[in-house]
Write an enzyme that holds these catalytic residues in place. Structure first.
Site, PDB file in Angstrom:
ATOM      1  N   SER B  13       0.854  -1.188   0.000  1.00  0.00           N
ATOM      2  CA  SER B  13       0.000   0.000   0.000  1.00  0.00           C
ATOM      3  C   SER B  13       0.890   1.239   0.000  1.00  0.00           C
ATOM      4  O   SER B  13       1.783   1.343  -0.838  1.00  0.00           O
ATOM      5  CB  SER B  13      -0.925  -0.070   1.212  1.00  0.00           C
ATOM      6  OG  SER B  13      -1.849   0.965   1.185  1.00  0.00           O
ATOM      7  N   HIS B  40      -2.593  -0.990  -3.437  1.00  0.00           N
ATOM      8  CA  HIS B  40      -3.696  -0.038  -3.303  1.00  0.00           C
ATOM      9  C   HIS B  40      -3.356   1.185  -4.135  1.00  0.00           C
ATOM     10  O   HIS B  40      -2.244   1.695  -4.062  1.00  0.00           O
ATOM     11  CB  HIS B  40      -3.840   0.416  -1.847  1.00  0.00           C
ATOM     12  CG  HIS B  40      -4.270  -0.689  -0.936  1.00  0.00           C
ATOM     13  ND1 HIS B  40      -3.989  -0.698   0.393  1.00  0.00           N
ATOM     14  CD2 HIS B  40      -4.968  -1.823  -1.171  1.00  0.00           C
ATOM     15  CE1 HIS B  40      -4.498  -1.787   0.948  1.00  0.00           C
ATOM     16  NE2 HIS B  40      -5.084  -2.496   0.014  1.00  0.00           N
ATOM     17  N   ASP B 133      -4.846  -4.110   5.872  1.00  0.00           N
ATOM     18  CA  ASP B 133      -5.279  -5.032   4.831  1.00  0.00           C
ATOM     19  C   ASP B 133      -4.184  -6.089   4.645  1.00  0.00           C
ATOM     20  O   ASP B 133      -3.003  -5.781   4.733  1.00  0.00           O
ATOM     21  CB  ASP B 133      -5.506  -4.257   3.519  1.00  0.00           C
ATOM     22  CG  ASP B 133      -6.205  -5.102   2.456  1.00  0.00           C
ATOM     23  OD1 ASP B 133      -6.737  -6.180   2.794  1.00  0.00           O
ATOM     24  OD2 ASP B 133      -6.210  -4.672   1.288  1.00  0.00           O
TER      25      ASP B 133
END
Ligand code: SAM
Lengths: 282, 191
Positions: B13, B40, B133
């Site tokens: 991310s 992401h 996540d």
């Protein structure tokens, strides 16, 4: 096959036999995720324990189906797609006295209101008939209402502007207690109807079909079935629009279509068939 | 150690752009597994990341398409705005389900479906990032007997994501970013 796969298979078969909803050819990874989500909400332990509940308890089934159908949508989703529609497809449709459009898997309706706005701005709305279908009655009902949470309006407005909107977006709805109620005149020529792409037959002579972000949930075989359904529903030189990550390329009808916009997945039927032979439509 | 691995999944991310540009070029041209990545990203619908990585990587980097067959020696990146799922027939599916951990694509969704498809033959890697996540996904990979790696939080641009994965106590190895490719290569060579 592991136990969970067996349980899911039997469960989907039960759903099909009892209610006629056929998920057996949906892409498995996603179905299996959604079934497990339904399981965790049910408080039951094993997937197979949901089977009697589904068969004997309509309410349980309804919430199960809600879990299985993914209705996430927004107005002018992929704004650049709508620009492309405006520039590449609309001018062609301008040449027809009447236009028939099918938005399949319309979910809660944002897609078809976006389309209606675009048709209005291009002066095509009054000659258009738009069929908006989905197999989920709950979302269809909200589609018919055309009332959305006001929280979404900011995003919708932004998308509308990026999509080449010509007016002030505020013109198309009025705000009321946290909701945005879309203008009635937008649905004058829209027919909302329940239609299941897996089990129902097509509609005739469409000039334009939108089916976006629906077929990604189907396996290749089912995709082919639905592509054929659309192929038989489109008039010659009609347009088929898919979601921005969906493609016609792997399908049995690929050769009969020409990309109008590869990037935005707009295809035009280039060939018509007569007596089983392929013939160029000139 | 075993060497029957069939695929690598990676989640990254905040800080990912640099991390991927540092690490992915270290995989050799003849690397035998597919590498499937969720990064992401905010902007949907652009292929800037793929193009930029392709310029520096020895392996081919591409966006993963729906229904595409997963092939060895290719680096697949999840498209922005869609969850990326692995089917048991080793093809990709995409979905627009609700975001998971505020993210779509979600690392958890990729890891969970990949662990069902590849079972113990999967390596899961969590890199730099500012949320948690991937932690659920790492647990799933471990529970199926796969191998799990987290970037050493000390070496991460943002440490939250690898730290959260490590806190699940299901991470097998904690490694500095640059050492991850060579480590995986030794794992694959061991017999
Ligand atoms: C993710 S939404 C897409 C909404 C909209 N087209 C868009 O792109 O934003 C998918 C929709 O497909 C519908 N759907 C799924 N399977 C279907 C089927 N067999 N027949 C008709 N609609 C279906 C779902 O109910 C859901 O509303």
């Amino acid at each position: 096959m592991d136990n969970e796969d067996i349980e899911i298979k039997v469960l989907l078969e039960a759903v099909r036999l009892k209610y006629g909803y056929d998920f057996t050819q949906y892409a498995s990874a996603s179905v299996s995720r959604r079934v497990k989500k339904a399981l965790s909400e049910s408080g039951l332990e094993k997937i197979s324990e949901m089977i009697p509940r589904i068969i004997y308890d309509r309410k349980f089934f309804n919430s199960f189906v809600r879990n299985l159908s993914i209705n996430v949508t927004e107005m002018f989703r992929d704004p650049l797609f709508y620009c492309e529609l405006r520039e590449r497809v609309i001018p062609y449709l301008q040449t027809f006295p009447h236009i028939k459009i099918w938005s399949a898997g319309v979910s809660s309706g944002e897609e078809v209101y976006s389309l209606a706005i675009l048709l209005k701005e291009e002066g095509l709305y009054d000659r258009s008939m738009v069929y908006a279908t989905d197999f989920n009655d709950i979302v269809l009902e909200s589609a018919e209402k055309g009332i959305y949470p006001a929280d979404n309006i900011q995003k919708s407005t932004k998308n509308y502007q990026k999509a080449g909107g010509r007016e002030s977006f505020g013109k198309y709805y009025h705000a009321d207690y946290g909701s945005a109620i879309f203008d009635r005149s937008l649905k004058k020529n829209i027919v909302f109807a329940n239609h299941n792409l897996v089990t129902d037959s097509g509609f005739g002579e469409m000039n334009l079909i939108l089916c976006r972000n629906v077929m990604i949930y189907f396996n290749l075989e089912l995709q082919n079935h639905v592509f054929q359904l659309f192929d038989s529903s489109l008039c010659n030189n009609g347009f088929l629009c898919l979601g921005s990550k969906e493609t016609i390329d792997l399908s049995v009808i690929a050769d009969a279509y020409m990309p109008v916009s590869k990037k935005h997945r707009i295809y035009q039927k280039k060939i018509h068939r007569q007596g089983g032979t392929l013939k160029n439509a000139e | 150690m075993r060497n029957d691995f069939q695929a690598i999944v990676m989640g990254v991310s905040a800080g990912g752009f640099n991390a991927l540009h540092t690490m992915l070029p270290l995989f050799p041209r003849d690397f035998p597994l597919p590498i499937i990545i969720v990064q992401h990203r905010i902007s949907e619908n652009n292929t800037f990341l793929e193009e930029s990585l392709n310029r520096v990587c020895q392996l081919t980097v591409k966006e993963s398409n729906e229904k595409e067959t997963i092939n060895p020696g290719i680096i697949y990146i999840a498209p922005g705005g869609y969850h990326l799922l692995v089917e048991k027939d080793l093809t990709f599916s995409l979905s627009v389900d609700e975001p998971v951990c505020y993210s779509r694509p979600s690392i958890d969704v990729l890891f969970e479906t990949a662990s069902l498809a590849f079972g113990p033959r999967l390596i899961g890697v969590i890199l730099t990032g500012a949320n948690d996540d991937g932690s659920e996904g790492i647990k799933k990979i471990k529970s199926k007997g796969g191998l799990t790696i987290a970037q050493d939080p000390e070496s991460a641009e943002v440490e939250i994501m690898p730290r959260s994965a490590i806190e699940t106590k299901t991470v097998d190895f904690i490694l500095p970013l640059e050492e991850i490719p060579s480590f995986i290569l030794t794992v694959l060579e061991d017999s």
